[in-house]
Motif scaffolding. Sequence first.
Motif, mmCIF file in Angstrom:
data_model
loop_
_atom_site.group_PDB
_atom_site.id
_atom_site.type_symbol
_atom_site.label_atom_id
_atom_site.label_comp_id
_atom_site.label_asym_id
_atom_site.label_seq_id
_atom_site.Cartn_x
_atom_site.Cartn_y
_atom_site.Cartn_z
ATOM 1 N N CYS A 170 96.790 30.156 58.466
ATOM 2 C CA CYS A 170 97.180 31.308 58.712
ATOM 3 C C CYS A 170 97.486 31.420 60.335
ATOM 4 N N CYS A 171 97.595 30.154 60.839
ATOM 5 C CA CYS A 171 98.046 30.061 62.397
ATOM 6 C C CYS A 171 97.100 30.782 63.355
ATOM 7 N N GLY A 172 95.771 30.683 63.059
ATOM 8 C CA GLY A 172 94.859 31.332 64.043
ATOM 9 C C GLY A 172 94.793 33.004 63.825
ATOM 10 N N MET A 173 95.155 33.374 62.785
ATOM 11 C CA MET A 173 94.949 34.729 62.596
ATOM 12 C C MET A 173 93.523 35.266 62.090
ATOM 13 N N GLY A 174 92.700 34.319 61.729
ATOM 14 C CA GLY A 174 91.326 34.621 61.181
ATOM 15 C C GLY A 174 91.438 35.178 59.624
ATOM 16 N N SER A 175 92.375 34.903 58.995
ATOM 17 C CA SER A 175 92.609 35.329 57.645
ATOM 18 C C SER A 175 92.375 34.530 56.470
ATOM 19 N N CYS A 176 92.458 33.400 56.698
ATOM 20 C CA CYS A 176 92.465 32.377 55.620
ATOM 21 C C CYS A 176 91.322 31.703 55.239
ATOM 22 N N GLY A 177 90.246 31.222 56.352
ATOM 23 C CA GLY A 177 89.272 30.634 56.350
ATOM 24 C C GLY A 177 89.297 28.876 56.451
ATOM 25 N N THR A 178 90.602 28.478 56.177
ATOM 26 C CA THR A 178 90.777 26.982 56.088
ATOM 27 C C THR A 178 90.316 26.318 57.417
ATOM 28 N N CYS A 179 89.862 26.993 58.730
ATOM 29 C CA CYS A 179 89.630 26.372 59.751
ATOM 30 C C CYS A 179 87.917 26.460 59.939
ATOM 31 N N VAL A 180 87.351 26.666 58.980
ATOM 32 C CA VAL A 180 85.544 26.794 59.014
ATOM 33 C C VAL A 180 85.147 25.305 59.497
ATOM 34 N N VAL A 181 84.321 25.572 60.641
ATOM 35 C CA VAL A 181 83.805 24.254 60.853
ATOM 36 C C VAL A 181 82.274 24.409 61.155
ATOM 37 N N GLN A 182 81.505 23.468 61.383
ATOM 38 C CA GLN A 182 80.073 23.653 61.752
ATOM 39 C C GLN A 182 79.949 23.100 63.176
ATOM 40 N N ILE A 183 79.273 24.081 64.181
ATOM 41 C CA ILE A 183 78.901 23.494 65.608
ATOM 42 C C ILE A 183 77.337 23.475 65.643
ATOM 43 N N ALA A 184 77.345 22.088 66.262
ATOM 44 C CA ALA A 184 75.761 21.601 66.458
ATOM 45 C C ALA A 184 75.680 21.057 67.927
ATOM 46 N N SER A 185 74.496 21.564 68.132
ATOM 47 C CA SER A 185 73.952 21.034 69.512
ATOM 48 C C SER A 185 73.464 19.377 69.255
ATOM 49 N N PRO A 186 73.720 18.493 70.332
ATOM 50 C CA PRO A 186 72.988 17.375 69.806
ATOM 51 C C PRO A 186 71.592 16.961 69.920
ATOM 52 N N SER B 269 69.497 19.725 68.635
ATOM 53 C CA SER B 269 68.911 20.448 67.751
ATOM 54 C C SER B 269 69.688 20.173 66.362
ATOM 55 N N GLN B 270 68.835 20.553 65.150
ATOM 56 C CA GLN B 270 69.140 20.221 63.771
ATOM 57 C C GLN B 270 69.961 21.402 63.542
ATOM 58 N N VAL B 271 69.985 22.569 64.017
ATOM 59 C CA VAL B 271 70.648 23.764 63.683
ATOM 60 C C VAL B 271 72.131 23.554 63.708
ATOM 61 N N LYS B 272 72.969 24.044 62.741
ATOM 62 C CA LYS B 272 74.291 24.019 62.381
ATOM 63 C C LYS B 272 74.706 25.575 62.262
ATOM 64 N N ARG B 273 75.881 25.888 63.082
ATOM 65 C CA ARG B 273 76.197 27.201 62.608
ATOM 66 C C ARG B 273 77.810 27.205 62.255
ATOM 67 N N ASN B 274 78.009 27.925 61.264
ATOM 68 C CA ASN B 274 79.487 27.827 60.496
ATOM 69 C C ASN B 274 80.250 28.860 61.252
ATOM 70 N N VAL B 275 81.473 28.356 61.601
ATOM 71 C CA VAL B 275 82.449 29.186 62.526
ATOM 72 C C VAL B 275 83.854 29.115 62.143
ATOM 73 N N MET B 276 84.598 29.916 62.449
ATOM 74 C CA MET B 276 85.973 29.928 62.090
ATOM 75 C C MET B 276 86.497 29.176 63.555
ATOM 76 N N ASN C 281 79.303 19.236 75.409
ATOM 77 C CA ASN C 281 78.437 18.343 74.530
ATOM 78 C C ASN C 281 78.000 18.838 73.147
ATOM 79 N N MET C 282 78.702 19.730 72.604
ATOM 80 C CA MET C 282 78.417 20.134 71.332
ATOM 81 C C MET C 282 79.058 19.242 69.985
ATOM 82 N N VAL C 283 78.858 19.108 69.135
ATOM 83 C CA VAL C 283 79.338 18.242 68.058
ATOM 84 C C VAL C 283 79.919 19.251 66.930
ATOM 85 N N ILE C 284 80.986 19.022 66.715
ATOM 86 C CA ILE C 284 82.003 19.848 65.787
ATOM 87 C C ILE C 284 82.197 19.043 64.512
ATOM 88 N N LEU C 285 81.425 19.506 63.364
ATOM 89 C CA LEU C 285 81.461 18.901 62.177
ATOM 90 C C LEU C 285 82.680 19.543 61.377
#
Length: 92
Positions: free
Chosen positions: A45-61, A63-70, A82-86
């Motif tokens: 969707c070219c960054g419009m936040g409407s398709c969900g194809t850019c969902v990634v997880q962001i984690a601190s090196p 911590s074991q906690v990961k958060r899903n984000v667009m 220093n974040m890790v993007i999965l």
Amino acid sequence: MESNKIPLTLNYLGESHRLQIVHGQYHSLMSLIADYLAIPGLGLCCGMGSCGTCVVQIASPYSQVKRNVMACGILVNDELANMVILISDKIY
């Protein structure tokens, strides 16, 4: 670390890509990922936040906690330092 750079790591298909991004080089995490990895189907969707194809997880090196984000809604700034993007190997 240079003060005008943001260190982060992209993990995709079992490979880690350690990057040093210059402040202001990218507006969104999605544009950064698209530029470095050119993943087919990412951000349809070219960054419009409407398709969900850019969902990634962001984690601190530290911590074991990961958060899903667009990725299209995440600014590339010091908060990513220093974040890790999965990145999933499956685009939804």
